[in-house]
Design a protein around this motif. Sequence first.
Motif, mmCIF file in Angstrom:
data_model
loop_
_atom_site.group_PDB
_atom_site.id
_atom_site.type_symbol
_atom_site.label_atom_id
_atom_site.label_comp_id
_atom_site.label_asym_id
_atom_site.label_seq_id
_atom_site.Cartn_x
_atom_site.Cartn_y
_atom_site.Cartn_z
ATOM 1 N N TRP A 536 41.065 49.167 35.556
ATOM 2 C CA TRP A 536 39.708 49.479 35.071
ATOM 3 C C TRP A 536 38.851 48.223 35.000
ATOM 4 N N ALA A 537 39.447 47.119 34.576
ATOM 5 C CA ALA A 537 38.713 45.866 34.421
ATOM 6 C C ALA A 537 38.477 45.151 35.746
ATOM 7 N N GLY A 538 38.945 45.717 36.868
ATOM 8 C CA GLY A 538 38.769 45.081 38.169
ATOM 9 C C GLY A 538 39.792 44.009 38.460
ATOM 10 N N ARG A 539 40.928 44.073 37.728
ATOM 11 C CA ARG A 539 41.973 43.062 37.928
ATOM 12 C C ARG A 539 43.312 43.791 38.085
ATOM 13 N N ARG A 540 44.396 43.114 37.838
ATOM 14 C CA ARG A 540 45.740 43.684 37.952
ATOM 15 C C ARG A 540 46.643 42.927 37.004
ATOM 16 N N LEU A 541 47.846 43.428 36.801
ATOM 17 C CA LEU A 541 48.832 42.666 36.043
ATOM 18 C C LEU A 541 49.328 41.488 36.874
ATOM 19 N N PRO A 542 49.597 40.344 36.254
ATOM 20 C CA PRO A 542 50.151 39.220 37.023
ATOM 21 C C PRO A 542 51.601 39.486 37.404
#
Length: 685
Positions: A536-542
């Motif tokens: 949702w935030a435009g990122r991913r888990l590292p």
Amino acid sequence: MLKTSEWIGRELKGYTIVELIGSGSMADVFLARQPSMNRWVAVKVLSGALVNDSQFVARFRQESQIVAALEHPHILPVIDYGEAEDTPYMVMRYVSGGTLQDLVQKGPLPPKEVLRYLNELGQGLDYAHSLGVVHRDIKPKNILLDTRGNSFISDFGLAKIVRGGSLTHSGVGMIGTPHYMSPEQGRGQVVDGRSDLYSLAVIVYEMLTGRVPFDADSAVGIVMQHINDPAPNVTRIASTLPPKLDPVIARALSKNPDDRYPTAHEFTDAVAEAFGTAVVNGPVISRPPLTAGHSKKDTWSARAMRTLSNFPQNAGQRRGPMLLMGAGVAVLAIVAALWGSGVFASATTATPTATQASVAQASPTSAPTTAVPNTPTSIPPTLTATPTLVTNVPIVPTPTSEPGNAISPKDGMELVYIPPGPFLIGSGENDPNAQTDEKPQREGTMPGYWIDKYEVNVGQFQLFINETGYETQAQNPRGSFGIYVDMGGVVFSPLGTNYVLNAYYLFPEGGGGEQTEALRAVVMVSYTDAKNYCEWAGRRLPTEVEWDRAARSNDGRIYPWGNELDPADGTRANYCDRNCRFVQRNTNADDGFTRTSVVGSYPAGASPFGVLDMAGNVQEWVDTLYDPLGFFIFPTPNPNGTQYITRGGTWLDKPTGIRASSKTRYAPYERNNITGFRCATSELP
């Protein structure tokens, strides 16, 4: 004829079977999705052991039609009936708030709650009796609750069916549940609605005192007490109750049906008069089920909280596998409290954008920041929550806006750039506390990426909830297994390690704990929850390698700040210090917090890249499957396991547990009050 497991994934004339949520000798109950109405339903499928009994199948069909005709606000409605694979099934409303048994197992209920449930259940029973329908198995487990605490009588007619077949209850040839069985049921006599009212009186007795009036070592012993023994006065068990209740309850529990109250309405009025009040209608429950949660097996098997007695209370252990191996299970019961009225309030206006709520607080002092892309994402279609809105609080620490860092316009998170270069992953010979799955130490190179400077906090997570209506797996345990099919999650506390019903991200220790603060790291989130937030935030888990390099750079250090942690130093990390009430606490240090801390509280503990809280506070989900061989083969191909790694240690760990290379692992649906996350991204626009 299908086996129970073979129903999963089947399409039943507009209903998609998702998972098993309850099972008994007569039927299996499945959670199903009805796409045409965008809702969840419960599908009860006749047991395979009975499908060849034509008389039983005919009666099952007939009873489904009878129950479908019972249109009352406190009777669980039957939506549909059908047959598949020569097996009949009923489709019912899916009620997600647990059962009345969940409440009474905690202890006596307040008088207003007792009157409320007596009134609601009494209305439903009087209505059913007026149509000639007798339930025959009224008990708290068959009283379902919705998310507002409204009650629904379920499982009409099953005992009547069993009476005509070859199955019996409790091995004594009687119909019903011994603790709630009327004397005439115990004798095997023909019963009418007054038998249900006797069972209702037993429930009222239990709600008032916290115990049933009759108990024994065997079902026969309990039934014989119902037939022969007078019930103890309720004031003998609970001395604070008004003495006027004793004759009221005694009449309702009369051995002779003619001596009882003829209707539930009259019984309810008598109880209200004994309390010196009027009948209470509507939602007065002081500890309701979690808003918009979805209890699965609790709805059918009435489990509230489990004490997992074999959990380790020392830090630095592998808590994930220990959780799956939990041995002793004791039903204790904790129900979530009402949401607080301080930090979080009901939404009445449109949700503000993250830029309005948080980025406006940023005061760049040097280089301008770069926006992280707002990438749309698809959230699973389980959006039945009523969103709440974070108001009048900052949702992220004021960003420092250091040169080269970026601020996300979606959630206000500051991102730190980790440049490409060499790295060391795993523990070396300089770490005497290294575990097998942290070894051997390997080196490699990797491209640059961005990672959140802070752990995601509660306020940011609430923005995600507000905008999407997403339900965490603690609220809606879809896709969960084992103990996690219940709402809530595992709570580590000095009193023990418990599975607490209705613990979730706002109340991470359940109804008995405090509502968390917006700036603290969010916990009680699963891997699935964390992944959905980052998307949702435009990122991913590292990945694990990305997390490790951000924490330790390329020199293989033990902690983000170096190789040592002064036992008296409480400025670098939130771990089990003198404020911690666990046996492993370090009484020499004071980090200022007893549980999770406000994110970014320990700048002295920053990693070489300036990333904060990578030791202690909460362990963090990474997008890498666990491999028990550690880094023996590197790069490690995706193992065949199903558990995901968490890194960084927690507030309840001792110093060896917050080493940068320390890891734990959990299934993707597991959640607890020590695990959170941060996000990463490969590139900015």
